[in-house]
Design a protein around this motif. Structure first.
Motif, PDB file in Angstrom:
ATOM      1  N   TYR A   4     -56.030   6.713 -77.920  1.00 25.74           N
ATOM      2  CA  TYR A   4     -55.290   6.085 -76.876  1.00 25.74           C
ATOM      3  C   TYR A   4     -53.534   6.552 -77.295  1.00 25.74           C
ATOM      4  O   TYR A   4     -53.677   6.549 -78.593  1.00 25.74           O
ATOM      5  CB  TYR A   4     -55.261   4.728 -77.464  1.00 25.74           C
ATOM      6  CG  TYR A   4     -55.936   3.771 -76.903  1.00 25.74           C
ATOM      7  CD1 TYR A   4     -56.497   3.636 -76.030  1.00 25.74           C
ATOM      8  CD2 TYR A   4     -57.307   4.113 -78.600  1.00 25.74           C
ATOM      9  CE1 TYR A   4     -58.005   3.430 -75.316  1.00 25.74           C
ATOM     10  CE2 TYR A   4     -58.862   3.508 -77.586  1.00 25.74           C
ATOM     11  CZ  TYR A   4     -58.479   2.982 -76.336  1.00 25.74           C
ATOM     12  OH  TYR A   4     -60.105   2.651 -75.876  1.00 25.74           O
ATOM     13  N   ASP A   6     -49.880   5.159 -77.356  1.00 20.15           N
ATOM     14  CA  ASP A   6     -48.687   4.339 -77.216  1.00 20.15           C
ATOM     15  C   ASP A   6     -47.964   4.397 -76.386  1.00 20.15           C
ATOM     16  O   ASP A   6     -46.811   5.483 -77.109  1.00 20.15           O
ATOM     17  CB  ASP A   6     -48.548   3.274 -78.372  1.00 20.15           C
ATOM     18  CG  ASP A   6     -48.146   2.010 -78.165  1.00 20.15           C
ATOM     19  OD1 ASP A   6     -47.387   1.617 -77.834  1.00 20.15           O
ATOM     20  OD2 ASP A   6     -47.950   1.073 -79.512  1.00 20.15           O
ATOM     21  N   ARG A 213     -46.944  -4.224 -73.933  1.00 20.17           N
ATOM     22  CA  ARG A 213     -47.644  -3.110 -74.457  1.00 20.17           C
ATOM     23  C   ARG A 213     -48.418  -1.748 -73.685  1.00 20.17           C
ATOM     24  O   ARG A 213     -49.605  -2.419 -72.951  1.00 20.17           O
ATOM     25  CB  ARG A 213     -49.167  -3.663 -75.229  1.00 20.17           C
ATOM     26  CG  ARG A 213     -49.626  -3.051 -76.546  1.00 20.17           C
ATOM     27  CD  ARG A 213     -48.267  -2.331 -76.950  1.00 20.17           C
ATOM     28  NE  ARG A 213     -48.397  -1.568 -78.648  1.00 20.17           N
ATOM     29  CZ  ARG A 213     -48.930  -2.190 -79.650  1.00 20.17           C
ATOM     30  NH1 ARG A 213     -48.849  -3.055 -79.836  1.00 20.17           N
ATOM     31  NH2 ARG A 213     -49.078  -1.029 -80.486  1.00 20.17           N
ATOM     32  N   PHE A 215     -49.560   1.512 -72.628  1.00 22.19           N
ATOM     33  CA  PHE A 215     -50.354   2.944 -73.312  1.00 22.19           C
ATOM     34  C   PHE A 215     -50.881   3.346 -72.549  1.00 22.19           C
ATOM     35  O   PHE A 215     -52.092   2.966 -70.940  1.00 22.19           O
ATOM     36  CB  PHE A 215     -51.238   2.019 -74.757  1.00 22.19           C
ATOM     37  CG  PHE A 215     -52.639   1.059 -73.753  1.00 22.19           C
ATOM     38  CD1 PHE A 215     -54.109   1.819 -73.716  1.00 22.19           C
ATOM     39  CD2 PHE A 215     -52.207   0.513 -73.741  1.00 22.19           C
ATOM     40  CE1 PHE A 215     -54.701   0.523 -73.342  1.00 22.19           C
ATOM     41  CE2 PHE A 215     -53.671  -1.105 -73.321  1.00 22.19           C
ATOM     42  CZ  PHE A 215     -54.882  -0.723 -73.173  1.00 22.19           C
ATOM     43  N   THR A 217     -54.739   5.795 -71.746  1.00 17.79           N
ATOM     44  CA  THR A 217     -56.208   6.477 -72.539  1.00 17.79           C
ATOM     45  C   THR A 217     -57.043   7.848 -71.517  1.00 17.79           C
ATOM     46  O   THR A 217     -56.875   7.904 -70.754  1.00 17.79           O
ATOM     47  CB  THR A 217     -57.475   5.042 -71.939  1.00 17.79           C
ATOM     48  OG1 THR A 217     -57.043   3.960 -72.453  1.00 17.79           O
ATOM     49  CG2 THR A 217     -59.145   5.166 -72.605  1.00 17.79           C
TER      50      THR A 217
END
Ligand SMILES: [Zn+2]
Length: 220
Positions: A4, A6, A213, A215, A217
């Motif tokens: 991941y 961020d 949030r 992010f 993947t």
């Protein structure tokens, strides 16, 4: 194991996201010290209180932000926010701040979250962040709309040119129910493709924008 990345800024007390709009007030509603009177010996809690405008930190815009009858945060289905097939577009601000449709024309953007890496996030929390930032032209927004992209994200102060008062990119994208994410960061860590983008705000009625949030993947 997935990896991941961020893509969100940290929200802090007193932090200005957008020039002219107030910073959030982050404080205790119930402090640990005061909570001691309410619980058994050795048991304490903090309950925080945040006062902020909805355009704070890294956020997602939904159609309601621009259009009174557009979908608000509570009406966006989860499929539009989670695990979106994504592509990174390189648009270095040092080459130019105007991002036209030529940046997207030979890329496979159809049905994707399109993330535009301008490098502008390095100015986050400095005065330089607010002025002469990179932005998407109306022509580029129309091209992406016609390519049926799902979301457009950028690591800049605004996806529109803020030197004038019109906001054609917001108008075009949100008018077609294409979500926008602004004030992203760490886009330089992304591959060009082969990853997904996730950015989920809470389900608030009557609000069009909220911090997320965000992010990426990277599937293994
Ligand atoms: Zn916006």
């Amino acid at each position: 194991m997935n990896r991941y990345i961020d893509l969100s800024h940290t929200i802090e007390h007193g932090m200005i996201t957008y020039k002219g709009l107030p910073a959030p007030i982050v404080c205790d509603y119930l402090s640990r010290e005061k909570s001691k009177a309410l619980y058994a010996d050795g048991t304490e809690f903090q309950i925080g209180k945040i006062e902020m405008i909805s355009n704070t930190g890294t956020y997602v815009d939904t159609p309601f932000h621009r259009y009174e009858t557009g979908k608000d945060l509570s009406e966006i289905v989860i499929e539009k926010l989670v695990d979106l097939d994504a592509i990174t577009i390189q648009a270095d601000y040092r080459i130019g701040i105007e991002i036209g449709k030529s940046f997207f024309e030979n890329k496979n953007v159809n049905g994707k979250a399109v993330l535009i890496n301008t490098g502008w996030s390095k100015f986050w929390r400095t005065d330089a962040y607010f002025e002469n930032h990179p932005f998407l032209t109306e022509e580029a927004a129309i091209y992406l709309r016609d390519q049926r992209v799902i979301l457009v994200g950028i690591d800049s102060h605004n996806i529109d040119d803020t030197r004038g008062n019109s906001r054609p990119t917001h108008t075009t994208l949100l008018g077609a129910e294409i979500l926008i994410s602004e004030h992203l960061c760490n886009l330089d860590q992304l591959p060009e493709s082969g990853f997904t983008f996730t950015a989920v705000p809470p389900k608030v009625k009557g609000v069009g924008t909220f911090p997320v949030r965000a992010f990426a993947t990277l599937k293994k």
